[in-house]
Design an enzyme around this catalytic site. Structure first.
Site, short mmCIF file in Angstrom:
data_model
loop_
_atom_site.label_atom_id
_atom_site.label_comp_id
_atom_site.label_asym_id
_atom_site.label_seq_id
_atom_site.Cartn_x
_atom_site.Cartn_y
_atom_site.Cartn_z
CB THR A 28 -27.56 12.84 -46.67
OG1 THR A 28 -27.75 11.51 -47.73
CG2 THR A 28 -29.07 12.57 -45.85
CB SER A 30 -31.02 21.29 -46.03
OG SER A 30 -30.06 21.51 -44.85
CG ASP A 84 -24.53 17.20 -38.32
OD1 ASP A 84 -24.85 18.06 -39.47
OD2 ASP A 84 -24.46 16.09 -38.55
CE LYS A 94 -20.95 13.48 -44.21
NZ LYS A 94 -22.22 14.16 -44.07
CD GLU A 103 -24.05 11.40 -44.23
OE1 GLU A 103 -25.01 12.05 -44.76
OE2 GLU A 103 -23.49 11.57 -43.30
C1 5RP Z 1 -26.89 13.59 -42.37
C2 5RP Z 1 -25.21 14.38 -42.83
C3 5RP Z 1 -25.29 16.20 -42.43
O1 5RP Z 1 -24.57 15.73 -44.13
C4 5RP Z 1 -25.23 16.99 -42.16
O2 5RP Z 1 -26.83 16.13 -40.74
C5 5RP Z 1 -25.66 18.31 -42.81
O3 5RP Z 1 -26.90 18.89 -42.93
P1 5RP Z 1 -27.02 20.42 -43.64
O4 5RP Z 1 -26.47 20.04 -44.54
O5 5RP Z 1 -28.75 20.28 -43.31
O6 5RP Z 1 -27.07 21.03 -42.91
O7 5RP Z 1 -24.61 13.89 -41.81
O8 5RP Z 1 -25.99 12.86 -42.06
#
Ligand code: 5RP
Length: 219
Positions: A28, A30, A84, A94, A103
């Site tokens: 999940t 972007s 993250d 994450k 996840e």
């Molecule tokens: C969602 C996550 C995402 O993988 C994480 O937040 C990274 O997101 P992005 O690709 O938008 O930077 O752990 O729960």
């Protein structure tokens, strides 16, 4: 190159890890959204995907990839997801998007976890990004008090409900020098559903988008 271009670059580089067929595990966020968009060209090779969130499910379905129940498909060859933060051992934080529980389940059920991100996500020590923890709603204050005792500053992600009907506490001011140990410790707090540290099940491959091209780290 801007952040979106770097994410797209990492997503493109992950395509080479795809198996010839079977079922894909899809995360999940972007960065994964770029990956899902790229799957449109190769979707005919796969039976479908197991998705970690309602948001990814919707995106997968839109491009015609069937979304399957993990219970019906057994272990997966590959899971592709963002993060993250990652340290150089590929221990991750994450849950920025709140999908950490599903996840973690899909990562656990996958033989290879390929993490894709822009280069800003690589850090020496985890914890600058507030650590997301999914909590059963009635335990919110109790769990928050335990987190304060451990030196963290929990902040309730107000107005946000996870796909599992729970709440998220984002824990600030943690310097996570021992991710596996802290993950184990936080998992013991009653009311905690999932901790956003992926230490027991780190990524196997980290692909970072950089202005010089994709950088792959395999510990
Ligand atoms: C969602 C996550 C995402 O993988 C994480 O937040 C990274 O997101 P992005 O690709 O938008 O930077 O752990 O729960």
């Amino acid at each position: 190159m801007n952040a979106e271009e770097l994410k797209r670059q990492a997503a493109e580089a992950a395509l080479e890890y795809l198996p010839d067929g079977g079922v894909l595990g899809i995360g999940t966020g972007s960065t994964v959204n770029h990956f899902i968009d790229l799957l449109a060209d190769v979707k005919g090779r796969y039976e479908g995907a197991v998705s970690s969130s309602e948001a990814s499910t919707e995106r997968l379905k839109k491009i015609g990839i069937p979304v399957l129940d993990l219970n019906a498909v057994g272990d997966l060859e590959i899971y592709v997801d963002g993060a993250d933060e990652s340290n150089r051992y590929l221990h991750l934080i994450k849950g920025g998007g709140g999908a950490l529980t599903r996840e973690k389940i899909i990562a656990a059920a996958s033989k290879k976890f390929v993490c894709i991100a822009d280069e800003s996500k690589l850090v020496d020590v985890l914890g600058k990004f507030p650590l997301p923890i999914e909590v059963i709603p009635m335990a919110r204050s109790y769990v928050a008090r335990q987190l304060v005792k451990l030196g963290g500053t929990p902040v309730w992600r107000e107005g946000f409900v996870t796909d599992n009907g729970n709440i998220i506490l984002d824990v600030h001011n943690l310097e996570i020098t021992e991710p596996v140990k802290l993950e184990t410790e936080l998992n013991q707090i009653a009311g905690v559903v999932t901790v956003g540290i992926f230490g027991h099940r780190p990524a196997d491959v980290l692909i970072l988008g950089t202005p010089e091209g994709p950088r792959t780290i395999i510990p």
